[in-house]
Design a protein around this motif. Structure first.
Motif, PDB file in Angstrom:
ATOM      1  N   GLU A 257      -1.618  41.473   1.978  1.00 59.01           N
ATOM      2  CA  GLU A 257      -1.038  42.236   0.867  1.00 59.01           C
ATOM      3  C   GLU A 257       0.440  42.516   1.106  1.00 59.01           C
ATOM      4  O   GLU A 257       1.263  42.404   0.190  1.00 59.01           O
ATOM      5  CB  GLU A 257      -1.805  43.549   0.703  1.00 59.01           C
ATOM      6  CG  GLU A 257      -1.327  44.396  -0.471  1.00 59.01           C
ATOM      7  CD  GLU A 257      -2.161  45.651  -0.641  1.00 59.01           C
ATOM      8  OE1 GLU A 257      -3.271  45.706  -0.087  1.00 59.01           O
ATOM      9  OE2 GLU A 257      -1.699  46.571  -1.322  1.00 59.01           O
ATOM     10  N   ILE A 258       0.801  42.868   2.354  1.00 57.04           N
ATOM     11  CA  ILE A 258       2.201  43.156   2.672  1.00 57.04           C
ATOM     12  C   ILE A 258       3.066  41.921   2.476  1.00 57.04           C
ATOM     13  O   ILE A 258       4.171  41.990   1.922  1.00 57.04           O
ATOM     14  CB  ILE A 258       2.318  43.687   4.120  1.00 57.04           C
ATOM     15  CG1 ILE A 258       1.666  45.071   4.232  1.00 57.04           C
ATOM     16  CG2 ILE A 258       3.784  43.762   4.555  1.00 57.04           C
ATOM     17  CD1 ILE A 258       1.484  45.551   5.660  1.00 57.04           C
ATOM     18  N   LEU A 259       2.570  40.766   2.920  1.00 53.18           N
ATOM     19  CA  LEU A 259       3.346  39.531   2.821  1.00 53.18           C
ATOM     20  C   LEU A 259       3.242  38.889   1.439  1.00 53.18           C
ATOM     21  O   LEU A 259       4.037  37.999   1.110  1.00 53.18           O
ATOM     22  CB  LEU A 259       2.871  38.531   3.886  1.00 53.18           C
ATOM     23  CG  LEU A 259       3.034  38.964   5.351  1.00 53.18           C
ATOM     24  CD1 LEU A 259       2.527  37.863   6.278  1.00 53.18           C
ATOM     25  CD2 LEU A 259       4.487  39.298   5.669  1.00 53.18           C
ATOM     26  N   GLY A 260       2.259  39.313   0.661  1.00 49.87           N
ATOM     27  CA  GLY A 260       2.095  38.750  -0.670  1.00 49.87           C
ATOM     28  C   GLY A 260       1.616  37.316  -0.657  1.00 49.87           C
ATOM     29  O   GLY A 260       2.050  36.495  -1.477  1.00 49.87           O
ATOM     30  N   ILE A 261       0.693  37.001   0.278  1.00 43.69           N
ATOM     31  CA  ILE A 261       0.191  35.627   0.398  1.00 43.69           C
ATOM     32  C   ILE A 261      -1.329  35.638   0.455  1.00 43.69           C
ATOM     33  O   ILE A 261      -1.952  36.696   0.547  1.00 43.69           O
ATOM     34  CB  ILE A 261       0.752  34.941   1.672  1.00 43.69           C
ATOM     35  CG1 ILE A 261       0.338  35.723   2.925  1.00 43.69           C
ATOM     36  CG2 ILE A 261       2.257  34.791   1.600  1.00 43.69           C
ATOM     37  CD1 ILE A 261       0.767  35.078   4.230  1.00 43.69           C
ATOM     38  N   ARG A 262      -1.922  34.442   0.402  1.00 41.83           N
ATOM     39  CA  ARG A 262      -3.371  34.295   0.550  1.00 41.83           C
ATOM     40  C   ARG A 262      -3.695  33.915   1.990  1.00 41.83           C
ATOM     41  O   ARG A 262      -2.824  33.459   2.740  1.00 41.83           O
ATOM     42  CB  ARG A 262      -3.887  33.214  -0.397  1.00 41.83           C
ATOM     43  CG  ARG A 262      -3.592  33.450  -1.875  1.00 41.83           C
ATOM     44  CD  ARG A 262      -3.887  32.186  -2.665  1.00 41.83           C
ATOM     45  NE  ARG A 262      -3.102  31.053  -2.173  1.00 41.83           N
ATOM     46  CZ  ARG A 262      -3.335  29.781  -2.500  1.00 41.83           C
ATOM     47  NH1 ARG A 262      -4.348  29.485  -3.297  1.00 41.83           N
ATOM     48  NH2 ARG A 262      -2.566  28.815  -2.021  1.00 41.83           N
ATOM     49  N   GLN A 263      -4.964  34.091   2.357  1.00 39.79           N
ATOM     50  CA  GLN A 263      -5.362  33.763   3.719  1.00 39.79           C
ATOM     51  C   GLN A 263      -5.140  32.288   4.036  1.00 39.79           C
ATOM     52  O   GLN A 263      -4.708  31.928   5.134  1.00 39.79           O
ATOM     53  CB  GLN A 263      -6.832  34.139   3.936  1.00 39.79           C
ATOM     54  CG  GLN A 263      -7.243  34.061   5.409  1.00 39.79           C
ATOM     55  CD  GLN A 263      -8.577  34.734   5.637  1.00 39.79           C
ATOM     56  OE1 GLN A 263      -9.508  34.519   4.873  1.00 39.79           O
ATOM     57  NE2 GLN A 263      -8.683  35.536   6.676  1.00 39.79           N
ATOM     58  N   VAL A 264      -5.392  31.431   3.064  1.00 36.18           N
ATOM     59  CA  VAL A 264      -5.225  29.995   3.283  1.00 36.18           C
ATOM     60  C   VAL A 264      -3.764  29.643   3.537  1.00 36.18           C
ATOM     61  O   VAL A 264      -3.459  28.601   4.131  1.00 36.18           O
ATOM     62  CB  VAL A 264      -5.786  29.207   2.075  1.00 36.18           C
ATOM     63  CG1 VAL A 264      -4.912  29.400   0.844  1.00 36.18           C
ATOM     64  CG2 VAL A 264      -5.916  27.729   2.402  1.00 36.18           C
ATOM     65  N   ASP A 265      -2.852  30.512   3.094  1.00 35.06           N
ATOM     66  CA  ASP A 265      -1.428  30.274   3.312  1.00 35.06           C
ATOM     67  C   ASP A 265      -0.980  30.667   4.713  1.00 35.06           C
ATOM     68  O   ASP A 265       0.162  30.371   5.096  1.00 35.06           O
ATOM     69  CB  ASP A 265      -0.594  31.071   2.303  1.00 35.06           C
ATOM     70  CG  ASP A 265      -0.899  30.673   0.867  1.00 35.06           C
ATOM     71  OD1 ASP A 265      -0.892  31.570   0.000  1.00 35.06           O
ATOM     72  OD2 ASP A 265      -1.160  29.470   0.616  1.00 35.06           O
ATOM     73  N   ALA A 266      -1.834  31.364   5.459  1.00 34.37           N
ATOM     74  CA  ALA A 266      -1.420  31.896   6.758  1.00 34.37           C
ATOM     75  C   ALA A 266      -2.213  31.322   7.929  1.00 34.37           C
ATOM     76  O   ALA A 266      -1.633  30.901   8.935  1.00 34.37           O
ATOM     77  CB  ALA A 266      -1.544  33.431   6.766  1.00 34.37           C
TER      78      ALA A 266
END
Length: 660
Positions: A257-266
């Motif tokens: 949520e802080i980074l504004g991304i999805r799990q698949v993106d990380a």
């Protein structure tokens, strides 16, 4: 109270009307129920449930089957049980119970008031029963799992009529991989519902998630981050587990949520791609400062970053360690600051502590183990650090391991290290153990009395042969360590019971010193002055009024120095701008109870949930907010009552809460 009763009556009338429309007429009671509850009722109908009849054949597990499921969920129970017990202490005698269930709605453990537990047993709200929505209808546990959202189910919102006396609040618990692994719930009588219960279970779930993430990834680099530095260390911080070669292994929901991304993106991506920063540079910048943080820019946002977990050692490329005799470490710059805590600086005038210091000073630089005994919180680790910093090994590392805080399955690899591929989940490059890390310095084993018997034999061999063999390896590595151990147990009695090896006891007990409990010390005023001075380096000095000092001296201090330190930090944080005198109004009410605990010599360690935020590196402003929030919650949200309890004005309390 009248407004609350009126709201409850209106809610009850709306529910009665909703049930008539849905169950008697087959119409949707739109506008009378929350969308979440209505979705659940519709699912229950599709499952074949009726309001008076659950599905047949719903039975609780027997003891053996329940034990099997508890073992399967041991990590959830290990991290969730302390939070359950703490939550129950907050709601004790309110006619409620706390429940921990697995991802299928199976109740793993419950704790609650006896009178309510008896009523709960009649509807199978007990360990071994399943409260999946398709069996028990709409209920906070099953519905929270179905919706994957914090859920509150009040009275007749329960699908099955015989559960209508309940009010339940539950929040799902997510594992490090983002999947739901369980749920924590507070259930009670509908007539005694509390407004803050849902918030309490949400916070509890967040703390369990944080503990699980840190436990599972304790051998990885933990990247902790938030837009606000004072949220680092809190349940709201983002957490990412990163391998030494820079691959992101896991990231929690806060982090996404802080980074504004999805799990698949990380996950499985390189750190530099996810965080737009170089991992090596970040590690070098923050190494040796576990409480320090720095700013980095990610996706146009400025976030504060802190590193924890197991950082890769210096000057190692490609491997975490090499199976060779380790060179004696050179003095690091950060060791200079650590050396300010010495046996001399510990001495504040107490005769028993002075005797322990004098005895310890005589064996400095000698190859003689020292065993420190004393109650929890009495300052055993502080004494061990002072001993290390006072001797010839002060330029070497001081490595601490708490034998009671690490699961038995992990302590062996944590202490002795392991070779790559030694066990399932092991890093391919291996990892050094605490014994290797302490080479040339001091190894401090806290709560040595809790070390498993099978590892006691291995530790004895290391002490005799001065070499360690990592798990999965056949090669031994020479080590040069000074050993300091501590325990609150009576090891002689443990030897007699057969839980501690006699030969190891005599090996460790080269010299034994016992630290006095805080209530037994004669130098409390000097300690208060020293701790307060350390906490006011960046603000005007403070002093304690005589009535406050007398209250501190007369209290039994079951949590010892650790508890005193937290009390002083909170008292300083509660001072108004321009105030510099701490009096009784700044001290917690427990100091004035007529019969405080631990007067019989027993020791009660401060609860980790309550102590951790105050023992961290948070600012005094943040500590003041924490204390104010806790007092406000205890006062049921009443600002005036909370201000009176804290001994401050309403305006001051609003100011301390204003930045939350």
């Amino acid at each position: 109270m009248g407004h609350l009763q009126l709201a409850a009556d209106i809610h009850g009338q709306r529910l009665q009307q909703a049930r008539q429309l849905f169950f008697d007429r087959g119409d949707l009671p739109e506008g009378l129920l929350s969308p979440l509850i209505l979705r659940s009722w519709e699912r229950c109908q599709r499952f074949g449930l009726t309001e008076h009849n659950p599905l047949p054949g719903v039975e609780s597990l027997d003891r053996v089957a329940l034990k099997t499921e508890q073992d399967r969920n041991r990590h959830l129970l290990l991290q969730g049980r302390p939070i359950m017990e703490h939550v129950y202490e907050q709601i004790r005698a309110s006619g409620s119970m706390v429940v921990l269930a697995d991802a299928n709605g199976l109740l793993l453990e419950t704790v609650g008031d006896a009178d309510f537990v008896d009523r709960a047993d009649r509807i199978a709200l007990s360990a071994g029963a399943s409260w999946d929505e398709n069996q028990r209808g709409t209920n906070a546990i099953g519905t929270a799992l179905a919706e994957e959202l914090p859920t509150e189910v009040l009275g007749a919102e329960h699908f099955l009529a015989h559960n209508g006396f309940l009010t339940c609040c539950a929040s799902p618990i997510f594992g490090p991989d983002g999947r739901v692994i369980g749920v924590i719930d507070i259930s009670g009588d509908y007539r005694s519902q509390q407004r803050h219960t849902l918030g309490l279970v949400r916070l509890s779930a967040a703390i369990v998630e944080k503990r699980l993430f840190e436990s599972i990834h304790c051998r990885d680099i933990l990247v902790c981050f938030h837009q606000r530095a004072d949220y680092l260390g809190s349940p709201k911080e983002g957490l990412a587990a990163v391998s030494p070669d820079g691959q992101v292994l896991a990231i929690n929901r806060n982090g996404l949520e802080i980074l504004g991304i999805r799990q698949v993106d990380a996950v499985r991506r390189d750190f530099s791609i996810v965080f737009e920063s170089n991992l090596s540079a970040l590690v070098d910048r923050l190494r040796g400062n576990s409480q320090g943080s720095c700013e980095i820019g990610v996706n146009g946002k400025i976030i504060q970053v802190q590193l924890r977990g197991q950082l890769p050692p210096l000057a190692v490329a490609g491997r975490v360690y090499d199976e060779q005799a380790l060179p004696r470490p050179v003095r690091k710059p950060e060791a200079v600051g650590a050396a300010t805590l010495t046996l001399d600086t510990l001495n504040t005038g107490d005769a028993r502590l002075q005797a322990a210091i004098d005895r310890s000073r005589r064996i400095l630089g000698r190859d003689i183990p020292i065993l420190i005994q004393g109650e929890s919180g009495a300052g055993k680790e502080m004494f061990a650090k002072a001993f290390h910093n006072s001797g010839p090994r002060q330029s070497g590392p001081f490595v601490a391991l708490n034998c009671a805080s690490i699961p038995e399955t992990l302590i062996e690899s944590e202490l002795f290290g392991y070779q790559g591929g030694a066990f399932t989940g092991a890093r391919k490059e291996g990892a050094p153990g605490k014994i290797q890390q302490a080479h040339g310095g001091t190894l401090f084993l806290d709560e040595i009395g809790d070390m498993p018997l099978n590892l006691q034999a291995r530790l004895l061999r290391v002490l005799q042969e001065r070499c360690v063999t990592p798990l999965g390896s056949t090669r031994s590595i020479q080590v040069d360590i000074s050993l300091v151990c501590a325990t609150h147990r009576r090891l002689r009695e443990e030897v007699a019971r057969g839980t501690f090896r006699e030969d190891l006891y005599y090996r460790l007990n080269g010299m034994s010193v016992t630290l006095p409990a805080l209530r037994e010390r004669t130098d409390i005023r000097q300690m208060v002055a020293k701790l307060a001075a350390a906490e006011t380096i960046n603000r005007a000095p403070v002093r304690f009024a005589e009535n406050a000092l007398r209250a501190i001296e007369s209290y039994a201090w079951p949590g010892n120095i650790r508890q005193l330190f937290n009390v002083i930090r909170v008292a300083i944080a509660l001072l108004d701008d321009g105030e510099n005198v701490i009096d009784q109004s700044h001290l917690p009410e427990e100091l004035f109870e007529s019969n405080p605990q631990a007067t019989n010599g027993s020791s009660i360690a401060p609860d980790p949930w309550m102590a951790a935020p105050l023992e961290g590196a948070g600012s005094l402003e943040e500590i003041g907010r924490q204390a104010a929030m806790r007092t406000l919650e205890a006062a049921g949200g009443n600002i005036s009552a909370a201000a009176r309890q804290l001994g401050i004005s309403r305006n001051t309390l609003y100011r301390k809460l204003g930045k939350f």
